[in-house]
Write an enzyme that holds these catalytic residues in place. Structure first.
Site, PDB file in Angstrom:
ATOM      1  N   LYS A   1     -20.119 -25.224  40.189  1.00 56.29           N
ATOM      2  CA  LYS A   1     -18.868 -24.449  39.752  1.00 56.29           C
ATOM      3  C   LYS A   1     -19.325 -23.078  39.814  1.00 56.29           C
ATOM      4  O   LYS A   1     -18.324 -22.114  40.238  1.00 56.29           O
ATOM      5  CB  LYS A   1     -18.804 -24.638  37.918  1.00 56.29           C
ATOM      6  CG  LYS A   1     -18.440 -26.018  37.727  1.00 56.29           C
ATOM      7  CD  LYS A   1     -18.476 -26.507  36.190  1.00 56.29           C
ATOM      8  CE  LYS A   1     -18.095 -27.807  35.786  1.00 56.29           C
ATOM      9  NZ  LYS A   1     -18.205 -28.163  34.553  1.00 56.29           N
TER      10      LYS A   1
ATOM     11  N   GLN B   1     -21.213 -26.049  29.099  1.00 57.89           N
ATOM     12  CA  GLN B   1     -21.181 -27.173  29.834  1.00 57.89           C
ATOM     13  C   GLN B   1     -21.906 -28.424  28.837  1.00 57.89           C
ATOM     14  O   GLN B   1     -22.686 -28.026  28.027  1.00 57.89           O
ATOM     15  CB  GLN B   1     -22.359 -27.249  30.817  1.00 57.89           C
ATOM     16  CG  GLN B   1     -22.684 -28.358  31.737  1.00 57.89           C
ATOM     17  CD  GLN B   1     -21.570 -28.893  32.508  1.00 57.89           C
ATOM     18  OE1 GLN B   1     -21.073 -28.059  33.286  1.00 57.89           O
ATOM     19  NE2 GLN B   1     -21.192 -30.093  32.449  1.00 57.89           N
TER      20      GLN B   1
ATOM     21  N   ASP C   1     -11.696 -24.684  30.334  1.00 60.98           N
ATOM     22  CA  ASP C   1     -11.925 -26.302  30.447  1.00 60.98           C
ATOM     23  C   ASP C   1     -10.840 -27.024  29.531  1.00 60.98           C
ATOM     24  O   ASP C   1     -10.580 -28.353  29.963  1.00 60.98           O
ATOM     25  CB  ASP C   1     -13.342 -26.504  29.835  1.00 60.98           C
ATOM     26  CG  ASP C   1     -14.409 -27.043  30.844  1.00 60.98           C
ATOM     27  OD1 ASP C   1     -13.855 -27.154  31.936  1.00 60.98           O
ATOM     28  OD2 ASP C   1     -15.517 -27.305  30.290  1.00 60.98           O
TER      29      ASP C   1
END
Ligand code: NAP
Length: 283
Positions: A53, A97, A120
């Site tokens: 990412k 994460q 997200d």
């Protein structure tokens, strides 16, 4: 004739070129899009995801800040970091994460991210917006799957039957909502579904998001159907594979996404897209 490939890598390259161009326009106006990525602990898979990412951000002209913390970080300390990033005007997207270590309540942490920076798309406000058709960040994996369908001319799915296998909050459920919003008739299957094949054989579109290799085999697919494989598994030889028996299903389906090189790169691309759009909205 074997199915045509929906090449997630190639589509990602095209979309990322557009993202980079738009990021450069913003930078000229004095705003560099910024993504903060928080990694707690040393889960090897998470480290790979985060590295990919961050690298994708750099390539697209998005500033990424990777914050790494030891596995014994307290929940209070993490919540304090999220609050600071919420208040930081140079940060347009915040990604924590998952999974987080056991002492930290991940729902609480995701809930602490400002919905305006929830790139997200996991915050309940983002999920609610998707539910009612309001503006909000869409979860990256199903958003990427919708882009893949659009890339083969399947934007309006009126009259199409889509079967989603899997009902997780981050893939299956939002996928079903996005397909519904595109006017598909949607069936959602899960571990309690009695005869999966009877349902998938009726489908014009099958999205497999289970996490088990070989869940969808050729005999379960209608000739010409579009098959999207979200799964990420390891086969007996340790190679990355999806949920779909690719070699078999390819002989029956009309379109199919490969693993690797399918949904995976698209997930990262949509993260970049959400971050860019967050920066554009505040410029
Ligand atoms: P998850 O939370 O474990 O959900 C799996 C779903 O599959 C559950 O709804 C489960 O049903 C259902 N299921 C399990 N066995 C089944 C069976 N035999 N038949 C039908 N349904 C079954 O997983 P997830 O987070 O959604 O992820 C799914 C897969 O996608 C994983 O391989 C993951 O690594 C991958 N993934 C890939 C990306 C990417 O970027 N490519 C992103 C996210 C996830 P129940 O609800 O009844 O338990």
């Amino acid at each position: 004739m074997p199915a045509q490939l929906i090449d997630g890598k190639a589509l990602s390259l095209r979309l990322r070129a557009d993202i980079a161009r738009r990021a450069a326009v913003l930078a000229k106006r004095g705003t560099t899009p910024g993504l903060a990525v928080i990694l707690v602990g040393d889960n090897p898979a998470s480290q790979v995801y985060v590295r990919n990412k961050v690298k994708a951000c750099e390539d697209a002209g998005i500033r990424s800040v990777l914050e790494r913390y030891d596995a014994d970080l307290t929940e209070a300390a993490l919540l304090a970091r999220v609050a600071a990033l919420n208040a930081d005007p140079t940060v347009h997207g915040i990604l924590v994460q998952l999974p987080l270590p056991a002492q930290i309540d991940s729902h609480k942490v995701i809930g602490a991210i400002s919905p305006a920076k929830d790139v997200d798309g996991f915050h309940v406000a983002s999920a609610g917006a998707l539910m009612v058709g309001a503006n909000g960040f869409k979860p990256c994996t199903p958003y990427g799957c919708m882009q893949m369908l659009a890339s083969i001319g399947m934007q309006d799915l009126r009259g199409k039957h889509a079967v989603v296998i899997g009902r997780s909050n981050i893939v299956g459920k939002p996928m079903a909502l996005m397909l519904l919003a595109a006017n598909a008739t949607v069936t959602v299957c899960h571990s309690g579904t009695a005869d999966l094949g009877a349902l998938t054989r009726q489908a014009d579109i099958v999205v497999a998001a289970v996490g088990k290799a070989g869940v969808l085999t050729a005999d379960m697919v209608k000739p010409g159907a579009v098959v999207i494989d979200v799964g990420m598994n390891r086969d007996a030889a340790g190679r990355l594979c999806g949920d779909v028996d690719f070699d078999g299903v390819r002989q029956v389906a009309g379109w199919i996404t490969p693993v690797p090189g399918g949904v995976g790169p698209m997930t990262i691309t949509m993260l970049l897209m959400n971050t860019l759009q967050s920066a554009e909205q505040r410029t």
